[in-house]
Design a protein around this motif. Structure first.
Motif, short mmCIF file in Angstrom:
data_model
loop_
_atom_site.label_atom_id
_atom_site.label_comp_id
_atom_site.label_asym_id
_atom_site.label_seq_id
_atom_site.Cartn_x
_atom_site.Cartn_y
_atom_site.Cartn_z
N ARG A 198 0.64 -1.36 -0.19
CA ARG A 198 -0.01 -0.03 -0.09
C ARG A 198 0.80 1.18 0.16
O ARG A 198 0.63 2.17 -0.75
N ALA A 199 1.95 1.29 0.67
CA ALA A 199 2.94 2.27 0.79
C ALA A 199 3.60 2.67 -0.45
O ALA A 199 3.65 3.87 -1.03
N LYS A 200 3.77 1.54 -1.32
CA LYS A 200 4.62 2.03 -2.66
C LYS A 200 3.31 2.34 -3.63
O LYS A 200 4.02 3.27 -4.34
N ILE A 201 2.25 1.97 -3.40
CA ILE A 201 1.11 2.79 -4.27
C ILE A 201 0.90 3.94 -3.97
O ILE A 201 0.70 4.96 -4.76
N GLU A 202 0.85 4.23 -2.69
CA GLU A 202 0.46 5.66 -2.26
C GLU A 202 1.70 6.76 -2.68
O GLU A 202 1.55 7.80 -2.86
N ASN A 203 2.81 6.10 -2.52
CA ASN A 203 4.11 6.99 -3.12
C ASN A 203 3.96 7.25 -4.33
O ASN A 203 4.14 8.10 -4.89
N LYS A 204 3.80 6.18 -5.27
CA LYS A 204 3.31 6.28 -6.71
C LYS A 204 2.30 7.46 -6.84
O LYS A 204 2.28 8.56 -7.94
N ALA A 205 1.21 7.48 -6.02
CA ALA A 205 0.02 8.24 -6.24
C ALA A 205 0.51 9.56 -5.79
O ALA A 205 0.17 10.73 -6.42
N ALA A 206 1.26 9.79 -4.73
CA ALA A 206 2.00 10.99 -4.39
C ALA A 206 2.86 11.59 -5.40
O ALA A 206 2.60 12.81 -5.72
N HIS A 207 3.39 10.89 -5.98
CA HIS A 207 4.29 11.37 -7.15
C HIS A 207 3.48 12.01 -8.58
O HIS A 207 3.72 12.84 -9.01
N LEU A 208 2.36 11.11 -8.49
CA LEU A 208 1.52 11.58 -9.85
C LEU A 208 0.80 12.99 -9.31
O LEU A 208 0.81 13.95 -10.20
N ALA A 209 0.23 13.10 -8.02
CA ALA A 209 -0.39 14.12 -7.61
C ALA A 209 0.42 15.40 -7.67
O ALA A 209 0.47 16.64 -8.26
N ASN A 210 2.07 15.24 -7.17
CA ASN A 210 2.98 16.18 -7.49
C ASN A 210 3.21 16.84 -8.86
O ASN A 210 3.29 17.91 -9.29
N THR A 211 3.30 15.74 -9.93
CA THR A 211 3.45 16.00 -11.37
C THR A 211 2.38 16.94 -11.74
O THR A 211 2.51 17.81 -12.46
N VAL A 212 1.19 16.34 -11.35
CA VAL A 212 0.00 17.18 -11.93
C VAL A 212 -0.19 18.35 -11.38
O VAL A 212 -0.49 19.26 -11.99
N LEU A 213 0.15 18.67 -10.05
CA LEU A 213 0.14 20.15 -9.46
C LEU A 213 1.32 21.02 -9.91
O LEU A 213 0.86 21.88 -10.09
N GLU A 214 2.36 20.39 -10.17
CA GLU A 214 3.60 21.28 -10.96
C GLU A 214 3.06 21.62 -12.39
O GLU A 214 3.09 22.75 -12.64
N GLU A 215 2.29 20.72 -12.94
CA GLU A 215 1.96 21.40 -14.21
C GLU A 215 0.64 22.33 -14.06
O GLU A 215 0.63 23.33 -14.92
N GLN A 216 -0.21 22.19 -13.14
CA GLN A 216 -1.17 23.35 -12.95
C GLN A 216 -0.45 24.50 -12.67
O GLN A 216 -0.85 25.66 -12.96
N TRP A 217 0.60 24.39 -11.79
CA TRP A 217 1.13 25.51 -11.24
C TRP A 217 1.87 26.17 -12.48
O TRP A 217 1.81 27.69 -12.71
N ASN A 218 2.51 25.44 -13.54
CA ASN A 218 3.06 26.00 -14.65
C ASN A 218 2.06 26.76 -15.44
O ASN A 218 2.30 27.86 -15.96
N GLU A 219 0.83 26.08 -15.73
CA GLU A 219 -0.20 26.54 -16.46
C GLU A 219 -0.91 27.94 -15.75
O GLU A 219 -1.12 28.82 -16.64
N ALA A 220 -0.91 28.16 -14.27
CA ALA A 220 -1.20 29.07 -13.66
C ALA A 220 -0.09 30.47 -14.07
O ALA A 220 -0.64 31.58 -14.04
#
Length: 280
Positions: A198-220
């Motif tokens: 579960r921790a492995k998947i949560e880590n992957k999910a957190a990385h995905l969230a980070n990537t998406v939020l970084e992209e949203q930051w750049n777009e903003a």
């Protein structure tokens, strides 16, 4: 922006080039130690060629590394909804498994405590009965109570048989206790495994969230730069220096490590006419 396929094509090209250079490097490294090269005094020239090949390999290897990062990022952004759904499903499944395992563990632990307590009580009762019978026998002998002696002797024999039976029961209970304890160890291992997965998947999910939020930051940030460029143009039209905008510095997120500054605003300002500004 390059498409994912274009980036992959570029990566494939670099990989082929790197493999070709590596093949060319092997005979050079072998030739470096050959008597002929040594006799001709060409070791330095061959070594220079080897170094050049290695630099070209390292350069392509580094570019491939950067391309992989960019490809992974773009693929994550392109598939973020399905990836997020998969991560959430995986997390939920492992949580459910962990909960089920904890319930089993609790049940086994309760049963283990019951078996231990019952076993201890049974042995204690059997020993106490034998002790009581022996005491009664001794008292009967001391008082010369023949009938009491016979009764106490019978009770002592009965207590001895019961203690023997209790000892055998205790042996069997110990086997059960050992088996239950081992089952707890096994379940704990499964719980730990579920937590790790579960921790492995949560880590992957957190990385995905980070990537998406970084992209949203750049777009903003780009949207802000667009507005800032228009504001800069308006200030120029009214002969007012955009002093407050000179401090602008917005860090770009992701694989790039640059920042957007007032220069971006100045460049963008030349793209806008008065009509553009009024339509903003």
């Amino acid at each position: 922006m390059n498409t994912i396929q274009e980036l992959k094509d570029r990566r494939d090209t670099l990989t082929l080039e790197m493999e070709s250079i590596q093949r060319d490097l092997m005979p050079l490294e072998e030739a470096l130690e050959s008597p002929e090269i040594i006799q001709q005094g060409r070791q330095r020239a061959v070594q220079d060629e080897i170094n050049d090949h290695k630099r070209r390999i390292d350069s392509r290897d580094h570019e491939i590394y950067l391309l992989n990062q960019k490809i992974d990022r773009l693929e994550a952004l392109a598939n973020r909804e399905s990836l997020a759904a998969g991560y959430l499903s995986g997390i939920a499944n492992w949580k459910a498994d962990e909960m089920e395992l904890n319930e089993k563990r609790s049940s086994i632990e309760t049963r283990l405590q019951q078996v231990r307590q019952s076993d201890q009580e049974d042995m204690a009762k059997a020993r106490q009965a034998e002790t009581d019978a022996a005491t009664a026998y001794a008292q009967a002998v001391a008082w010369g109570d023949v009938e009491g002696e016979k009764a106490a002797n019978a009770e002592a024999q009965k207590a001895a048989k019961n203690l023997t039976a209790a000892a055998e029961h205790h042996r069997r209970q110990q086997l059960i206790i050992t088996a239950l304890e081992q089952e707890l160890v096994t379940i704990d291992l499964h719980i730990t495994e579920a937590q790790k997965e579960r921790a492995k998947i949560e880590n992957k999910a957190a990385h995905l969230a980070n990537t998406v939020l970084e992209e949203q930051w750049n777009e903003a940030a780009k949207a802000l730069l667009e507005t800032g460029g228009k504001l800069w143009a308006a200030r120029r039209l009214i002969s007012q220096d955009p002093v407050s905008l000179l401090k602008l510095q917005i860090p770009e997120q992701g694989e790039n490590f640059g920042s957007w500054t007032f220069r971006e605003l100045a460049e963008r300002s030349h793209q806008h006419s008065l009509l553009d500004l009024l339509a903003a």
